[in-house]
Design an enzyme around this catalytic site. Sequence first.
Site, PDB file in Angstrom:
ATOM      1  CD  GLN A   1      -1.052  -0.085   3.761  1.00 28.89           C
ATOM      2  OE1 GLN A   1      -1.361   0.933   4.392  1.00 28.89           O
ATOM      3  NE2 GLN A   1      -1.493  -1.307   4.077  1.00 28.89           N
TER       4      GLN A   1
ATOM      5  CG  HIS B   1       4.113   1.244   3.658  1.00 31.00           C
ATOM      6  ND1 HIS B   1       3.667   2.394   3.056  1.00 31.00           N
ATOM      7  CD2 HIS B   1       3.209   0.961   4.635  1.00 31.00           C
ATOM      8  CE1 HIS B   1       2.550   2.802   3.634  1.00 31.00           C
ATOM      9  NE2 HIS B   1       2.236   1.933   4.597  1.00 31.00           N
TER      10      HIS B   1
ATOM     11  NE  ARG C   1      -6.325  -1.920   2.010  1.00 29.56           N
ATOM     12  CZ  ARG C   1      -7.336  -1.086   2.281  1.00 29.56           C
ATOM     13  NH1 ARG C   1      -8.092  -0.633   1.273  1.00 29.56           N
ATOM     14  NH2 ARG C   1      -7.585  -0.715   3.508  1.00 29.56           N
TER      15      ARG C   1
ATOM     16  CG  HIS D   1      -0.842   5.918   3.405  1.00 29.75           C
ATOM     17  ND1 HIS D   1      -1.943   5.101   3.426  1.00 29.75           N
ATOM     18  CD2 HIS D   1       0.087   5.328   4.204  1.00 29.75           C
ATOM     19  CE1 HIS D   1      -1.702   4.072   4.231  1.00 29.75           C
ATOM     20  NE2 HIS D   1      -0.474   4.184   4.696  1.00 29.75           N
TER      21      HIS D   1
ATOM     22  CD  GLU E   1       1.283   4.221   7.894  1.00 30.10           C
ATOM     23  OE1 GLU E   1       0.073   4.542   7.960  1.00 30.10           O
ATOM     24  OE2 GLU E   1       1.669   3.099   7.529  1.00 30.10           O
TER      25      GLU E   1
END
Length: 397
Positions: free
Chosen positions: A94, A261, A280, A96, A131
Amino acid sequence: MFVPIANTPRDYAWGSRTDIAGLLGRSPSGKPEAELWLGAHPGSPATILTPEAVGGFMTLADWVAADAASAGLSGQRLPFLLKLLAADAPLSLQAHPSPAQARDGFDRENAAGIALDDPARNYKDAFHKPELIFALSDTFDALCGFRPVGDAAVDVDALLAVPGLSADDLTALAAFRRELEGDDADVLRRVVSSLLDGDSSTLVRAVTAAATSAPRTPAVDTVRLLAGFAPGDPGIVVSLLLNRVTLTRGQVLYLPAGNIHAYLRGFGVELMAASDNVLRGGLTPKHIDVPELLTVLDFTPVAVPYLEPERLENGIDVYRPGVPDFELVHIVAGQGTSPTLELPGAAIALAAAGSVTLTGASGSLTLERGAAAYITPDEGQLSIRGDGELFVATTRL
């Protein structure tokens, strides 16, 4: 104000059956427990254990939505989400979006009339989702970011040298090896697009077959792990193009927008911008949108994105990823130390071990292992006493 909070772990299939329960100090539920969310995100808002102290609101999300000022927020949302993450199996491959990509994608899907709860929806909100993960387990395995194609080519050469491969497997591997020539970003973009958005079954079969007999390396170990978890998935081959890292306890990874990642196995504290936007590309039964994923990926090879702390004083490390949404403070209290922490904004504290007492301008609270609290910024400087390990998520508003 100190507001004790708690939540129920999310039972995703890849979750550990013991790690979160162990930190919380209770017996395992018998089901996978993958993530414990501590924040105001509507997907799983934290429960307020003393609702009478905040006007009767039962969840952090309800309180923030109704009275953000009392919660110490200048906007209408808590910009970060603190989690415990416990993986016994790989998560999806995935990435972001950036803030601009998130806003555009959210507006585009709204205009198309895609419901927010539609499984095919990519953008659940208009926010980015950088994140970090702090390893709590002795080791934490992950794939994170593209590596130079020359490094991947070395591993493909090793697979080609495995004796006993079929002619078809050798042909597929040799063709793949030829693809790994040229400018890194251009090659990666072309190869990843072909793998994820085409018929890569023959190559996946060849890579899997070669890895069963190849000498053990991080790349080969990853192929074997993923082949056992998701046989036939093109993410098995994509893994050869990515950095494989094994964190030891206390090490931190930071994953910015566009970084491809997949967490493979381990237990950690995760802190992110409060968003649920995930694109994804494989290794999952969930919604996959390869064309959209390709628009957000950064194909520039990077080193493993470790995040080093800034040491404030004895026992206090601060992890600052360079985004305004969040930073993570790690505190080890005891052993003759009595650290203090100046709150830059609203915060959530989680005791990972021992017993720690926090005292601020207007109150105090003792957190035993597994307990958590929301802290309004008017508490100012926190005095930290006790003997234990504490994580504090906060933001520089």
